[in-house]
Design a protein around this motif. Structure first.
Motif, short mmCIF file in Angstrom:
data_model
loop_
_atom_site.label_atom_id
_atom_site.label_comp_id
_atom_site.label_asym_id
_atom_site.label_seq_id
_atom_site.Cartn_x
_atom_site.Cartn_y
_atom_site.Cartn_z
N THR A 154 7.40 -2.08 -3.84
CA THR A 154 6.99 -1.55 -5.15
C THR A 154 6.92 -0.04 -5.04
O THR A 154 6.69 0.49 -3.95
CB THR A 154 5.63 -2.15 -5.57
OG1 THR A 154 5.79 -3.57 -5.77
CG2 THR A 154 5.09 -1.53 -6.85
N ASP A 155 7.15 0.64 -6.15
CA ASP A 155 7.13 2.10 -6.16
C ASP A 155 5.95 2.59 -7.00
O ASP A 155 5.86 2.31 -8.19
CB ASP A 155 8.45 2.63 -6.77
CG ASP A 155 8.62 4.13 -6.54
OD1 ASP A 155 7.61 4.82 -6.38
OD2 ASP A 155 9.77 4.59 -6.54
N TYR A 156 5.03 3.28 -6.33
CA TYR A 156 3.92 3.94 -7.03
C TYR A 156 3.59 5.17 -6.20
O TYR A 156 3.00 5.06 -5.13
CB TYR A 156 2.69 3.02 -7.12
CG TYR A 156 1.59 3.55 -8.00
CD1 TYR A 156 1.75 3.62 -9.38
CD2 TYR A 156 0.38 3.97 -7.46
CE1 TYR A 156 0.74 4.11 -10.20
CE2 TYR A 156 -0.64 4.44 -8.26
CZ TYR A 156 -0.46 4.52 -9.63
OH TYR A 156 -1.47 5.00 -10.44
N GLU A 157 4.04 6.30 -6.64
CA GLU A 157 4.00 7.55 -5.88
C GLU A 157 5.05 7.55 -4.77
O GLU A 157 5.73 8.53 -4.52
CB GLU A 157 2.61 7.84 -5.29
CG GLU A 157 2.59 9.12 -4.46
CD GLU A 157 1.26 9.40 -3.79
OE1 GLU A 157 1.00 10.59 -3.52
OE2 GLU A 157 0.49 8.46 -3.52
N LEU A 158 5.18 6.42 -4.08
CA LEU A 158 6.18 6.25 -3.03
C LEU A 158 6.47 4.76 -2.93
O LEU A 158 5.77 3.93 -3.51
CB LEU A 158 5.65 6.80 -1.71
CG LEU A 158 4.57 6.03 -0.94
CD1 LEU A 158 4.20 6.80 0.31
CD2 LEU A 158 3.34 5.70 -1.74
N GLU A 159 7.52 4.39 -2.20
CA GLU A 159 7.80 2.97 -2.00
C GLU A 159 6.88 2.42 -0.93
O GLU A 159 6.72 3.04 0.13
CB GLU A 159 9.26 2.78 -1.59
CG GLU A 159 10.24 3.05 -2.71
CD GLU A 159 11.65 2.58 -2.37
OE1 GLU A 159 12.35 2.16 -3.30
OE2 GLU A 159 12.02 2.64 -1.18
N TYR A 160 6.27 1.28 -1.20
CA TYR A 160 5.39 0.65 -0.23
C TYR A 160 5.65 -0.85 -0.21
O TYR A 160 6.35 -1.38 -1.07
CB TYR A 160 3.92 0.97 -0.53
CG TYR A 160 3.40 0.33 -1.80
CD1 TYR A 160 2.81 -0.93 -1.78
CD2 TYR A 160 3.50 0.98 -3.03
CE1 TYR A 160 2.34 -1.52 -2.94
CE2 TYR A 160 3.04 0.39 -4.19
CZ TYR A 160 2.46 -0.86 -4.14
OH TYR A 160 2.01 -1.46 -5.29
N ALA A 161 5.09 -1.53 0.77
CA ALA A 161 5.27 -2.98 0.92
C ALA A 161 4.31 -3.70 -0.02
O ALA A 161 3.10 -3.65 0.18
CB ALA A 161 5.01 -3.40 2.36
N SER A 162 4.86 -4.37 -1.03
CA SER A 162 3.98 -5.14 -1.92
C SER A 162 3.89 -6.61 -1.51
O SER A 162 3.14 -7.37 -2.11
CB SER A 162 4.42 -5.02 -3.38
OG SER A 162 5.80 -5.24 -3.52
N ALA A 163 4.64 -6.99 -0.47
CA ALA A 163 4.46 -8.32 0.15
C ALA A 163 4.92 -8.22 1.60
O ALA A 163 5.83 -7.45 1.93
CB ALA A 163 5.24 -9.38 -0.61
N LEU A 164 4.27 -9.01 2.44
CA LEU A 164 4.54 -9.01 3.88
C LEU A 164 4.70 -10.45 4.36
O LEU A 164 4.12 -11.38 3.77
CB LEU A 164 3.38 -8.37 4.65
CG LEU A 164 3.06 -6.90 4.38
CD1 LEU A 164 1.71 -6.53 4.99
CD2 LEU A 164 4.15 -5.99 4.93
N GLN A 165 5.47 -10.63 5.42
CA GLN A 165 5.55 -11.94 6.06
C GLN A 165 5.75 -11.78 7.55
O GLN A 165 6.55 -10.96 8.00
CB GLN A 165 6.72 -12.78 5.51
CG GLN A 165 6.78 -14.16 6.17
CD GLN A 165 8.03 -14.95 5.83
OE1 GLN A 165 8.81 -14.56 4.95
NE2 GLN A 165 8.24 -16.05 6.52
N LYS A 166 5.02 -12.59 8.32
CA LYS A 166 5.25 -12.71 9.75
C LYS A 166 5.02 -14.18 10.11
O LYS A 166 3.90 -14.69 9.97
CB LYS A 166 4.30 -11.83 10.55
CG LYS A 166 4.54 -11.92 12.05
CD LYS A 166 3.61 -10.99 12.80
CE LYS A 166 3.89 -11.05 14.29
NZ LYS A 166 2.92 -10.20 15.02
N ASN A 167 6.08 -14.85 10.52
CA ASN A 167 6.01 -16.28 10.85
C ASN A 167 5.42 -17.06 9.68
O ASN A 167 5.96 -17.01 8.58
CB ASN A 167 5.23 -16.48 12.15
CG ASN A 167 5.85 -15.72 13.31
OD1 ASN A 167 7.07 -15.63 13.41
ND2 ASN A 167 5.03 -15.15 14.17
N ASN A 168 4.30 -17.76 9.88
CA ASN A 168 3.70 -18.59 8.82
C ASN A 168 2.72 -17.82 7.94
O ASN A 168 2.09 -18.40 7.06
CB ASN A 168 2.96 -19.79 9.45
CG ASN A 168 1.90 -19.35 10.44
OD1 ASN A 168 2.17 -18.57 11.35
ND2 ASN A 168 0.67 -19.84 10.29
#
Length: 195
Positions: A154-168
């Motif tokens: 998502t972009d708000y001031e800069l691009e950032y991670a709006s969702a993350l995933q690691k394994n389960n």
């Protein structure tokens, strides 16, 4: 299917319960380690302040339980942030599931970011059937920078991670339970995961 919402005193639990009921499922609220371990799906919600939320996890022993879970786990908003290494909010050490540090938006933009914003660069079965640039509902002053575990941006001031995933483990900065039909589809996708 047994769905457990981790009950550790964080807000916003009712709207998640209602969203799951609208999908035809029932969730139980629990802070019981055995019940959480036995669940098919675990939702780790969060609205509030990071250091006090982490204190509640520490007091209940859930800080050691959550990173060991093997079933799909979905952290929402503060829940996702607490799954990271640490957050600047209250200088709080997190659960260390996602290898990223949460930082505060600069004073150049209005905080919290509150309202609808787009998600894109979608990279996970969590977003099956979701088109790029859909609008999701967000309320937050801190963010996870883009990183290897990002599955939405998502972009708000800069691009950032709006969702993350690691394994389960999955995390969304946005609130799927408050994001209309698209958010409910993401919740359904989570409930249908088989990893």
């Amino acid at each position: 299917m047994k769905i457990v919402i981790i009950n550790y005193g964080a807000g916003n639990i009712q709207s998640i319960m209602f969203a799951i009921e609208r999908l035809g499922f029932t969730a139980v609220l629990s802070n019981n380690p055995a019940e959480i371990k036995a669940a098919d799906k675990v939702i780790f919600p969060g609205v509030g302040e990071a250091s006090s939320a982490m204190k509640m996890l520490l007091e209940s022993g859930l800080d050691t339980l959550i990173p060991t879970l093997k079933q799909p786990v979905l952290g929402i908003c503060l829940g996702m942030q607490l799954m990271c290494n640490k957050t600047e909010e209250g200088n709080t050490t997190g659960l260390g599931i996602f290898d990223v540090d949460v930082i505060k938006f600069s004073s150049k933009v209005k905080v919290p970011q509150m309202g609808w914003n787009q998600i894109y660069n979608l990279k996970s079965s969590l977003f099956k059937g979701i088109t790029e640039n859909e609008y999701m509902y967000l309320v937050h002053s801190y963010y996870a920078p883009n990183c290897a575990e990002a599955i939405a941006t998502t972009d708000y001031e800069l691009e950032y991670a709006s969702a993350l995933q690691k394994n389960n483990f999955y995390g969304t900065q946005f609130h799927p339970e408050k994001s209309g039909d698209v958010g409910e589809k993401i919740l359904r996708n989570f409930l249908e995961l088989n990893n």
